[in-house]
Design an enzyme around this catalytic site. Structure first.
Site, PDB file in Angstrom:
ATOM      1  N   PRO A  97      25.598 -60.880  84.180  1.00  0.00           N
ATOM      2  CA  PRO A  97      24.271 -60.682  83.591  1.00  0.00           C
ATOM      3  C   PRO A  97      24.278 -60.995  82.090  1.00  0.00           C
ATOM      4  CG  PRO A  97      24.911 -58.787  84.925  1.00  0.00           C
ATOM      5  CD  PRO A  97      26.111 -59.659  84.825  1.00  0.00           C
ATOM      6  N   GLY A 101      25.654 -56.696  77.488  1.00  0.00           N
ATOM      7  CA  GLY A 101      26.937 -56.206  76.994  1.00  0.00           C
ATOM      8  C   GLY A 101      28.081 -56.479  77.938  1.00  0.00           C
ATOM      9  N   GLY A 103      29.655 -59.490  78.184  1.00  0.00           N
ATOM     10  CA  GLY A 103      30.533 -60.551  77.689  1.00  0.00           C
ATOM     11  C   GLY A 103      30.266 -61.921  78.273  1.00  0.00           C
ATOM     12  N   SER A 104      29.015 -62.199  78.667  1.00  0.00           N
ATOM     13  CA  SER A 104      28.773 -63.471  79.356  1.00  0.00           C
ATOM     14  C   SER A 104      29.083 -64.684  78.467  1.00  0.00           C
ATOM     15  CB  SER A 104      27.360 -63.517  79.934  1.00  0.00           C
ATOM     16  OG  SER A 104      26.457 -64.084  79.041  1.00  0.00           O
ATOM     17  N   ALA A 106      31.310 -64.963  75.950  1.00  0.00           N
ATOM     18  CA  ALA A 106      32.770 -65.131  75.805  1.00  0.00           C
ATOM     19  C   ALA A 106      33.378 -65.635  77.115  1.00  0.00           C
ATOM     20  CB  ALA A 106      33.412 -63.811  75.393  1.00  0.00           C
ATOM     21  N   ALA A 107      32.829 -65.188  78.246  1.00  0.00           N
ATOM     22  CA  ALA A 107      33.388 -65.592  79.535  1.00  0.00           C
ATOM     23  C   ALA A 107      33.122 -67.077  79.801  1.00  0.00           C
ATOM     24  CB  ALA A 107      32.801 -64.738  80.653  1.00  0.00           C
ATOM     25  N   ASP A 148      35.556 -58.630  72.911  1.00  0.00           N
ATOM     26  CA  ASP A 148      35.148 -59.388  74.109  1.00  0.00           C
ATOM     27  C   ASP A 148      36.130 -60.518  74.425  1.00  0.00           C
ATOM     28  OD1 ASP A 148      32.900 -57.803  74.014  1.00  0.00           O
ATOM     29  OD2 ASP A 148      31.518 -59.456  74.463  1.00  0.00           O
TER      30      ASP A 148
HETATM   31  O1  PMV Z   1      26.798 -54.820  73.688  1.00  0.00           O
HETATM   32  P1  PMV Z   1      28.274 -54.819  73.697  1.00  0.00           P
HETATM   33  O2  PMV Z   1      28.925 -54.386  74.966  1.00  0.00           O
HETATM   34  O3  PMV Z   1      28.915 -56.052  73.132  1.00  0.00           O
HETATM   35  O4  PMV Z   1      28.692 -53.628  72.775  1.00  0.00           O
HETATM   36  C1  PMV Z   1      28.451 -53.517  71.425  1.00  0.00           C
HETATM   37  C2  PMV Z   1      29.448 -52.558  70.922  1.00  0.00           C
HETATM   38  C3  PMV Z   1      29.147 -51.974  69.582  1.00  0.00           C
HETATM   39  O5  PMV Z   1      30.202 -51.081  69.294  1.00  0.00           O
HETATM   40  C4  PMV Z   1      27.849 -51.196  69.606  1.00  0.00           C
HETATM   41  C5  PMV Z   1      29.054 -53.054  68.509  1.00  0.00           C
HETATM   42  C6  PMV Z   1      30.369 -53.750  68.178  1.00  0.00           C
HETATM   43  O6  PMV Z   1      30.312 -54.795  67.465  1.00  0.00           O
HETATM   44  O7  PMV Z   1      31.447 -53.278  68.544  1.00  0.00           O
END
Ligand code: PMV
Length: 309
Positions: A97, A101, A103-104, A106-107, A148
Site C-alpha cells: 500500500p 508507512g 516503505g513502498s 524504498a521497496a 526503511d
Molecule cells: O510513516 P513511516 O512508517 O515512515 O513512519 C514515520 C516514522 C516517524 O518516526 C514518525 C518519522 C521518522 O522519520 O522516523
C-alpha cells in the site's frame, strides 16, 4: 528476463521518539512486495521504466533529476560500469500500500537495484543496496532516518538510532503481526512537523514520553531476540499509550487498537506516523482469525497477517 523483489516494512516500536534520538525497531513485511522485471528495450532508447500500477512510463535519459525511480536506475548503472546505458524496459508492480508507512518507495527502488544487478551480472550486497536506496529516500522524504532502506535491503528486523547505529538483529522465535489499515492517508511530514511545534513549546511534557518509548524499544528488542513474545504485547500497549499522549493517534486508530485487543491480541499500537495509516497487533495462530474479524468489523480497510522471523 531478470526479476528483482523487495518486501514492505512496518515500524514495530519507537516511531516519533526516533526523531528525537531514541531507538526504534522496524520489521520486514514479506507478504506484500514490489517486483521489477527487466526486458529488452527499444534500440537507442536507453532505460524505460514502466510503472504499470501508476500507468506511467519514465524515460530515464529524459527524466527529471529528482525523479526517484530514474535516479535509482542511474545510480545503479553507475555502480555497474562507467557510461553504461543499455536499452532495457523495467516493468514495476507492487502490492505494498502506498502512503501507509509500509516503505513502498524504498521497496520499489530495492527491487530495481536487484533486477538490474541480475540482468547485468553484478552482485549487490545488502549494505550497498541500502546505501543506494537511501539516496532515493532523500528525494521522497527530504530527511529520511534511513530505517526503511535498511530493513528492506536486509529483510531482517532492524534496531535503529538515528545517526548512531543501524543493527540488524535476529528473532528468537517467529511471531505473527496483524497489520490493519485505517484507510486514511497520512502525511508523515505533517504529523512530524506538528509534534515538533508542540515539543518546542513544551519540551518538558514530551521528553519523558520519548525517553520511555526508547526504553520500550530497547526492552522489546531483547525480548524478541530471546524469543519471549509475551512482554512484547504489553510493550506495544504501553507504546500506543505514549503515542496517544504525543498527540499522534486518532479515533480510527484507537478504535482498531481496541478491537484487536478485544479480539484477543497480546498487544496493539499504531505504527508509523499516525493520524491515519496503519496499526499493528501481536497475534497467535489461535487468535489471528478473531482479531482479523474484529479489525474488519471496526472498519479496517485492509488487514494483513504477517510472520516476523
Ligand atoms: O510513516 P513511516 O512508517 O515512515 O513512519 C514515520 C516514522 C516517524 O518516526 C514518525 C518519522 C521518522 O522519520 O522516523
Amino acid at each position: 528476463m531478470a526479476q528483482g523483489y523487495a518486501s514492505g516494512k512496518v515500524i514495530l516500536f519507537g516511531e516519533h521518539a526516533v526523531v528525537y534520538g531514541r531507538p526504534a525497531i522496524a520489521v520486514p513485511v514479506t507478504d506484500v512486495r514490489a517486483q521489477a522485471t527487466i526486458m529488452p528495450g527499444s534500440e537507442g532508447e536507453g532505460v524505460v521504466i514502466d510503472a504499470v500500477d501508476l500507468d506511467r512510463q519514465i524515460h530515464v535519459r529524459k527524466a527529471d533529476k529528482n525523479d526517484p525511480l530514474a535516479h535509482i536506475v542511474r545510480l545503479t548503472l553507475d555502480k555497474i560500469g562507467p557510461d553504461l546505458d543499455p536499452d532495457l524496459t523495467i516493468s514495476i508492480t507492487s502490492t505494498i500500500p502506498i502512503a501507509r508507512g509500509m516503505g513502498s518507495g524504498a521497496a520499489i527502488s530495492t527491487a530495481i537495484v536487484r533486477a538490474l544487478g541480475k540482468e547485468l551480472n553484478r552482485w549487490f550486497p545488502s549494505q550497498e543496496i541500502s546505501d543506494l536506496v537511501y539516496q532515493t529516500e532523500i528525494l521522497y522524504h527530504g530527511t529520511p532516518s534511513g530505517i526503511d532502506n535498511t530493513v528492506i535491503a536486509f529483510e531482517k528486523p532492524v534496531y535503529f538510532v538515528r545517526g548512531v547505529t543501524r543493527q540488524v538483529f535476529w528473532v528468537g522465535k517467529p511471531f505473527l503481526l496483524a497489520i490493519a489499515d485505517t484507510g486514511i492517508e497520512s502525511s508523515t511530514k505533517e504529523v512530524v512537523g506538528d509534534l515538533r511545534r508542540r515539543y518546542e513549546a513544551e519540551p518538558e511534557r514530551y521528553e519523558p514520553l520519548f525517553a520511555r518509548a526508547g526504553e520500550i524499544a530497547a526492552a522489546a528488542r531483547s525480548a524478541i531476540e530471546q524469543g519471549d513474545t509475551n512482554p512484547v504485547g504489553r510493550l506495544m500497549d504501553e507504546n500506543h499509550d505514549l503515542l496517544r499522549r504525543m498527540g499522534v493517534s486518532c479515533p480510527e486508530l484507537d478504535r482498531l487498537v481496541a478491537a484487536a485487543r478485544e479480539g484477543g491480541a497480546l498487544g496493539a499500537k499504531l505504527s508509523g506516523a499516525g493520524w491515519g495509516g496503519n496499526m499493528i497487533a501481536l497475534v497467535t495462530e489461535e487468535t489471528r482469525g478473531r482479531v482479523d474479524m474484529m479489525l474488519r468489523l471496526a472498519g479496517a480497510a485492509q488487514v494483513i497477517i504477517t510472520q516476523v522471523r
